[in-house]
Scaffold this active site. Structure first.
Site, PDB file in Angstrom:
ATOM      1  N   THR A 194       0.835  -1.220   0.000  1.00 36.80           N
ATOM      2  CA  THR A 194       0.000   0.000   0.000  1.00 36.80           C
ATOM      3  C   THR A 194       0.864   1.262   0.000  1.00 36.80           C
ATOM      4  O   THR A 194       0.432   2.300  -0.491  1.00 36.80           O
ATOM      5  CB  THR A 194      -0.991   0.018   1.185  1.00 36.80           C
ATOM      6  OG1 THR A 194      -0.288   0.103   2.427  1.00 36.80           O
ATOM      7  CG2 THR A 194      -1.883  -1.203   1.182  1.00 36.80           C
ATOM      8  N   LEU A 240      -2.696   4.950  -0.145  1.00 37.50           N
ATOM      9  CA  LEU A 240      -4.147   4.699  -0.161  1.00 37.50           C
ATOM     10  C   LEU A 240      -4.325   3.185   0.042  1.00 37.50           C
ATOM     11  O   LEU A 240      -4.297   2.412  -0.901  1.00 37.50           O
ATOM     12  CB  LEU A 240      -4.738   5.165  -1.490  1.00 37.50           C
ATOM     13  CG  LEU A 240      -6.262   5.240  -1.552  1.00 37.50           C
ATOM     14  CD1 LEU A 240      -6.825   6.189  -0.499  1.00 37.50           C
ATOM     15  CD2 LEU A 240      -6.716   5.689  -2.937  1.00 37.50           C
ATOM     16  N   HIS A 241      -4.507   2.785   1.314  1.00 37.00           N
ATOM     17  CA  HIS A 241      -4.389   1.368   1.676  1.00 37.00           C
ATOM     18  C   HIS A 241      -5.543   0.494   1.159  1.00 37.00           C
ATOM     19  O   HIS A 241      -5.353  -0.443   0.384  1.00 37.00           O
ATOM     20  CB  HIS A 241      -4.341   1.234   3.207  1.00 37.00           C
ATOM     21  CG  HIS A 241      -3.317   2.071   3.875  1.00 37.00           C
ATOM     22  ND1 HIS A 241      -1.988   1.736   3.923  1.00 37.00           N
ATOM     23  CD2 HIS A 241      -3.417   3.252   4.550  1.00 37.00           C
ATOM     24  CE1 HIS A 241      -1.315   2.649   4.591  1.00 37.00           C
ATOM     25  NE2 HIS A 241      -2.156   3.586   4.982  1.00 37.00           N
ATOM     26  N   ASP A 242      -6.745   0.748   1.692  1.00 41.42           N
ATOM     27  CA  ASP A 242      -7.815  -0.254   1.607  1.00 41.42           C
ATOM     28  C   ASP A 242      -8.331  -0.583   0.196  1.00 41.42           C
ATOM     29  O   ASP A 242      -8.708  -1.737  -0.055  1.00 41.42           O
ATOM     30  CB  ASP A 242      -8.995   0.167   2.496  1.00 41.42           C
ATOM     31  CG  ASP A 242      -8.639   0.105   3.971  1.00 41.42           C
ATOM     32  OD1 ASP A 242      -7.679  -0.598   4.320  1.00 41.42           O
ATOM     33  OD2 ASP A 242      -9.330   0.769   4.774  1.00 41.42           O
ATOM     34  N   ASN A 244      -6.864  -1.331  -2.298  1.00 40.72           N
ATOM     35  CA  ASN A 244      -6.082  -2.401  -2.916  1.00 40.72           C
ATOM     36  C   ASN A 244      -6.768  -3.756  -2.788  1.00 40.72           C
ATOM     37  O   ASN A 244      -6.593  -4.631  -3.633  1.00 40.72           O
ATOM     38  CB  ASN A 244      -4.678  -2.454  -2.301  1.00 40.72           C
ATOM     39  CG  ASN A 244      -3.823  -1.319  -2.796  1.00 40.72           C
ATOM     40  OD1 ASN A 244      -3.321  -1.353  -3.913  1.00 40.72           O
ATOM     41  ND2 ASN A 244      -3.694  -0.281  -1.976  1.00 40.72           N
TER      42      ASN A 244
END
Ligand code: BDR
Ligand code: CA
Length: 325
Positions: A194, A240-242, A244
């Site tokens: 991420t 921008l983690h989630d 992914n």
């Protein structure tokens, strides 16, 4: 036929982008959204999940409230990252769509027992409390879950809430232990991948340019969310983690990783919540997760921006009409 998913989430601006991406994608059938305490307390995450559905014009999606506290320890939240509401950066009115009566854990169990075995993917974007509780209460669901694609953990990048631990795993390491020991096929999106997906100025401006209130809300969230990590990491944009998790379901070919054994540290004060990833295969323990490390970040943002564009063009959300009123 679209792939059936349940999104378990603690919105969170980056959770919001994951939910919007899923709702904009005809390849995915979102059976329900389950809220968990994490970035902010449960009263806010369940409300935020409904605001996001309304923003997407999808007040038909059932939203369930789940666990207000981790399985065995006290909740830690992250208002310092996400703001007091969890969705600071855009000013949305309170949601109109109802919260479902059923508890999220019951919904997860009931859905997995009802749907054909091997057809439902779980997408956890926050602490793993709801999933850990469901697997503990009804262990027979494990064999029925197609896969769990989650955001959490880290190896070479270290942690983000402590030097050793990533936030989602740190908040409920006991639940994470249950999940990683479940035998369910797991794909994990750790900080190692991420952190390669950054909201650069150019990318944020492309999203703002989608236009109208939708562009303003989405870019407002990114502007707010990235400020903390930009300062911390000294980068143009923050990770921008989630989203992914959802992008992996849509375009697995843009990701690369390795099957590894992953264990969770639950005891040590210093390293609690650390994911102990046997990347080099030195432990002899069997692999239990696909650890994703690489991504084509340009392809990710092309996909995200294209799909958000579909939502922006539809502009059906009552939220937006009220914003514009
Ligand atoms: C994770 O923690 C939360 O703050 C984000 O929403 C993401 O799920 C990143 O460590
Ligand atoms: Ca999250």
């Amino acid at each position: 036929m679209a792939d059936k998913i349940i999104i378990d989430t603690d919105p969170g601006q980056d959770d919001a982008f994951a939910i919007l991406l899923a709702l904009a994608s005809p390849e995915l059938d979102v059976l329900g959204i389950t809220a968990v305490a994490g970035n902010v307390p449960l009263a806010l995450t369940q409300k935020n999940a409904r605001q996001i559905c309304e923003l997407a014009g999808r007040s038909d999606i059932p939203v369930y409230a789940g666990s207000a506290q981790p399985m065995a320890i006290q909740l830690v939240t992250a208002e310092h990252v996400h703001g007091a509401t969890g969705l600071d950066g855009a000013d949305l009115p309170d949601p109109i769509m109802p919260l479902q009566d059923q508890h999220a854990v019951e919904f997860i169990i009931e859905t997995l027992l009802r749907e054909e075995a091997g057809t439902v993917t779980l997408c956890p974007l926050g602490p793993l409390t709801n999933i850990g509780k469901a697997l503990t209460k009804a262990p027979e669901i494990a064999a029925r879950i197609k896969q769990i694609v989650l955001m959490g953990g880290g190896l070479f990048e270290g942690g983000n809430i402590t030097p050793a631990a990533e936030f989602n795993i740190f908040v409920d390491p006991q639940a994470a232990t249950v999940v990683f020991a479940s035998g369910v096929p797991i794909v994990m999106m750790p900080l190692d991948v991420t952190h390669k997906v950054r909201t650069t100025r150019t990318r944020v401006e492309r999203i703002r340019a989608l236009g109208g209130d939708f562009g303003t809300v989405a870019a407002g969230w990114l502007d707010y969310f990235e400020r903390f990590d930009e300062q911390k990491y000294g980068t143009d944009g923050g990770p921008l983690h989630d989203p992914n998790v959802i992008a992996y379901l849509l375009r697995p070919e843009i990701y690369g990783g390795r099957h590894c054994n992953v264990e969770i540290e639950t005891e040590s004060e210093l390293t609690k919540g650390m994911t102990v990833v046997d990347w080099w295969g030195v432990s002899g323990r069997a692999a239990n997760a696909l650890f994703i490390r690489d991504v084509d970040d340009e392809a990710f943002f092309a996909l995200l921006t294209e799909r958000l564009g579909v939502l922006a063009a539809q502009r059906p959300a009552p939220q937006l009409r009220r914003l514009g009123a």
